[in-house]
Motif scaffolding. Structure first.
Motif, mmCIF file in Angstrom:
data_model
loop_
_atom_site.group_PDB
_atom_site.id
_atom_site.type_symbol
_atom_site.label_atom_id
_atom_site.label_comp_id
_atom_site.label_asym_id
_atom_site.label_seq_id
_atom_site.Cartn_x
_atom_site.Cartn_y
_atom_site.Cartn_z
ATOM 1 N N ILE A 53 1.003 -0.960 0.037
ATOM 2 C CA ILE A 53 -0.058 -0.123 0.086
ATOM 3 C C ILE A 53 0.837 1.306 -0.067
ATOM 4 O O ILE A 53 1.586 1.374 0.940
ATOM 5 N N SER A 54 0.758 2.171 -0.984
ATOM 6 C CA SER A 54 1.670 3.337 -1.164
ATOM 7 C C SER A 54 0.549 4.506 -1.297
ATOM 8 O O SER A 54 -0.296 4.634 -1.790
ATOM 9 N N ILE A 55 0.753 5.343 -0.181
ATOM 10 C CA ILE A 55 0.094 6.531 -0.043
ATOM 11 C C ILE A 55 0.812 8.001 -0.039
ATOM 12 O O ILE A 55 1.708 7.959 0.664
ATOM 13 N N ASN A 56 0.251 8.896 -0.561
ATOM 14 C CA ASN A 56 0.799 10.389 -0.423
ATOM 15 C C ASN A 56 -0.387 11.098 0.592
ATOM 16 O O ASN A 56 -1.613 10.891 0.412
ATOM 17 N N ARG A 57 -0.037 11.629 1.808
ATOM 18 C CA ARG A 57 -0.783 12.336 2.477
ATOM 19 C C ARG A 57 -0.275 13.877 3.040
ATOM 20 O O ARG A 57 0.890 14.071 3.121
ATOM 21 N N SER A 58 -1.218 14.746 3.159
ATOM 22 C CA SER A 58 -1.027 15.931 3.872
ATOM 23 C C SER A 58 -1.876 16.565 4.875
ATOM 24 O O SER A 58 -2.261 17.717 4.795
ATOM 25 N N TYR A 59 -2.215 15.534 5.675
ATOM 26 C CA TYR A 59 -2.902 15.926 7.036
ATOM 27 C C TYR A 59 -1.878 17.166 7.701
ATOM 28 O O TYR A 59 -0.711 16.977 7.859
ATOM 29 N N GLY A 60 -2.643 18.177 7.850
ATOM 30 C CA GLY A 60 -1.856 19.392 8.822
ATOM 31 C C GLY A 60 -1.573 20.261 7.859
ATOM 32 O O GLY A 60 -0.676 21.354 8.321
#
Length: 189
Positions: A53-60
């Motif tokens: 599983i490969s994810i990009n995230r930008s929470y915050g």
């Protein structure tokens, strides 16, 4: 038309590609597809096809800007959901990191400072380290780069851990400390 991971047609599109990649690789290396920020575990149609599983995230940063407490909760919740859905699949964070300014760091929590970038990364790293199936992180970006034609940014990207002239920022020093303290598992030299 772009195919999104969260529409059923995406499975029909990606399955033959994943099958071909697996069939064509004599070393049988793991296959992954980046899960964009719009894809969440409960609405995803292609993660079952891949090995990682490969994810990009930008929470915050993009989501709830500056709120690192909420970012930590949201990131941990999502990683828990992926682990629940796929308890044996490794998870990679293939892109994360805020955008500090290229001015001198200020001693504030203002989002465009090196101090904020370090706090942001520390928040993410603390969550990464709490999840058993979390297997690796790829920060965005190695070095600042100039404005790209057709870019919405007037200054280009300053998300790098090095300046455009390749001088280390405070984040490079913080990341070096983190990565040196990760257990070697008998593979580091």
């Amino acid at each position: 038309n772009q195919l999104s991971e969260n529409i059923e047609a995406s499975e029909k599109y990606f399955k033959p590609l994943v099958d071909l990649a697996k069939k064509s690789d004599p070393q049988q290396r793991p296959v992954t597809i980046l899960m964009s920020e719009q894809v969440e575990p409960e609405v995803d149609y292609i993660s079952e096809l891949v090995d990682v599983i490969s994810i990009n995230r930008s929470y915050g940063w993009k989501e709830n800007p500056g709120n690192l407490e909420k970012a930590a909760k949201d990131l941990s919740s999502e990683l828990t959901e992926w682990e629940h859905r796929y308890p044996e699949k490794p998870i990679l964070m293939t892109e994360y990191g805020p955008d500090p300014s290229d001015k001198e760091a200020e001693i504030t929590d203002e989002m465009l400072t090196d101090d904020f970038q370090i706090k942001f990364l520390d928040t993410y790293h603390e969550i990464f380290d709490q999840h058993k199936m979390f297997a690796g992180e790829y920060i965005w970006n190695f070095a600042d780069f100039a404005q790209v034609k057709d870019s919405k940014s007037m200054k280009g990207s300053t998300k790098g851990i090095f300046t455009r002239s390749r001088k280390p920022k405070a984040t490079a020093i913080a990341l070096k400390k983190r990565w040196k303290n990760i257990p070697d598992f008998n593979y580091k030299k």
